[in-house]
Write a protein that holds these residues in place. Structure first.
Motif: not given
Lengths: 135, 113, 101
Positions: C76-83
């Motif tokens: 879904i939109d609005g999710v920030e992907v972080v490492d």
């Protein structure tokens, strides 16, 4: 052969968060040596085990997904996946890996092992098994 | 056997108490010859065919096949004269899956009895 | 006092995410890790709940998304992907961490 029993392996856990999925897979591989009638069931979070496209490199863990596609070699020909469990999770059959077996009674034609079943059918499949192993 | 090291070109490659190498990426053709020697096997083209086949199988499925599966897969690729128990046991007398997997640098086959 | 909430359980097996979302406040961040990342799959029930949360940053760990075959097009939109580095940044930029187990 009257000593052949119907084994059903029930998988209800997602693949990486716990060790259950990998353990189940190993037991299926070991159990295959005993030449019983083996079927696999995937429901609840177990359906995530079959979602294609794993890349575990960043996780630093072994990617054991390819082993599922070898199960046809181990005479696993019935893989039941519950439709309701897929739908609740925003998934469909298209999201799943391909699992096939060769049908000896049909000139070794390659056929899909995956059968999408309803919750009601899944209940019947469980009722119908001689032995259920749950993971 | 206890856990220890194989010596290959002056390098030490760790193995477990059954002789399977610990890090699959340590494998080389030279190492295969060293392990084979310890298993009293002279590597011929036929041996290599099985070893290479096992490595390809592992590459694709990430598991070392059980003997029954190996026989079936060999039969499919090389025909019935090579895809049978007798042929494979003649090449690897102490169990094709076990011995050949060890030489091929793979883990012990799951469910190998 | 901004809080970082981590959720590591699948929303379809436990109510961990639900419980977390009932306790977040504006300005907080929810970081989905391990099986928690399954919540972001488009069309899933949990994703609908996630999308309805306002004023809270939602993030998910890339290693766990990748391992489970959850590519950007499935999210879904609005999710920030972080490492992993981004995970550490979130820990340091918030006042506290609440791990929902």
């Amino acid at each position: 052969m009257s000593d052949v029993k119907k084994f059903l392996y029930v998988n209800r856990k997602a693949p990486h968060g716990t060790i259950y999925a990998l353990e189940s897979l190993e037991v299926v591989l070991i159990g295959a040596a005993f030449e019983q009638d083996v079927a696999l069931a995937f429901l609840d979070d177990g359906v995530f085990q079959l979602v294609k496209g794993w890349d575990t490199s960043e996780l630093g863990a072994k990617n054991f997904q390819p082993a599922y596609t070898a199960l046809g070699d181990y005479d696993v020909q019935k893989v039941y996946v519950e439709r309701e469990s897929l739908e609740e999770r925003g998934l469909s059959e298209d999201d799943l890996i391909e699992m096939t077996y060769e049908d000896e009674d049909d000139d070794f034609a390659e056929k899909s092992s995956i059968r999408i079943v309803s919750r009601e059918e899944m209940a019947k499949i469980m009722a119908d098994a001689d032995v259920i192993l749950s993971f | 056997m206890s856990a220890g090291y194989y010596e290959v070109n002056g390098k030490q490659v760790p193995h477990d108490e059954e002789g399977y190498i610990t890090n699959l990426s340590d494998w080389s053709k030279e190492l295969a010859e060293v392990i084979a020697k310890q298993e009293n096997i002279d590597m011929t083209d036929e041996h290599w065919e099985v070893v290479n086949f096992l490595r390809e199988y592992y590459d694709e499925y990430q598991i070392a096949p059980a003997i029954r599966v190996l026989v079936k897969a060999m039969k499919k690729k090389f025909g019935p004269e090579k895809g049978n128990n007798k042929y494979l046991y003649e090449l690897f007398p102490y169990g094709p899956a076990k011995q050949a997997c060890k030489i091929a640098g793979l883990p012990k086959p799951t469910g190998c009895v | 006092m901004a809080l970082l909430h981590t959720v590591n359980k699948s929303p379809y097996e436990r109510n961990t995410l639900e419980s977390c979302l009932n306790h977040v406040q504006e300005g907080d961040t929810v970081l989905l890790i391990e099986d928690g990342v399954y919540a972001v799959i488009k069309g899933g029930r949990a994703a609908d709940v996630l999308a309805s949360v306002k004023g809270v940053k939602i993030a998910a760990l890339s290693a766990d998304l990748k391992a489970r075959g959850i590519t950007a097009d499935k999210m879904i939109d609005g999710v920030e992907v972080v490492d992993y580095g981004g995970f550490v940044d979130l820990v340091t930029s918030n006042d506290k961490v609440q791990a929902w187990l």
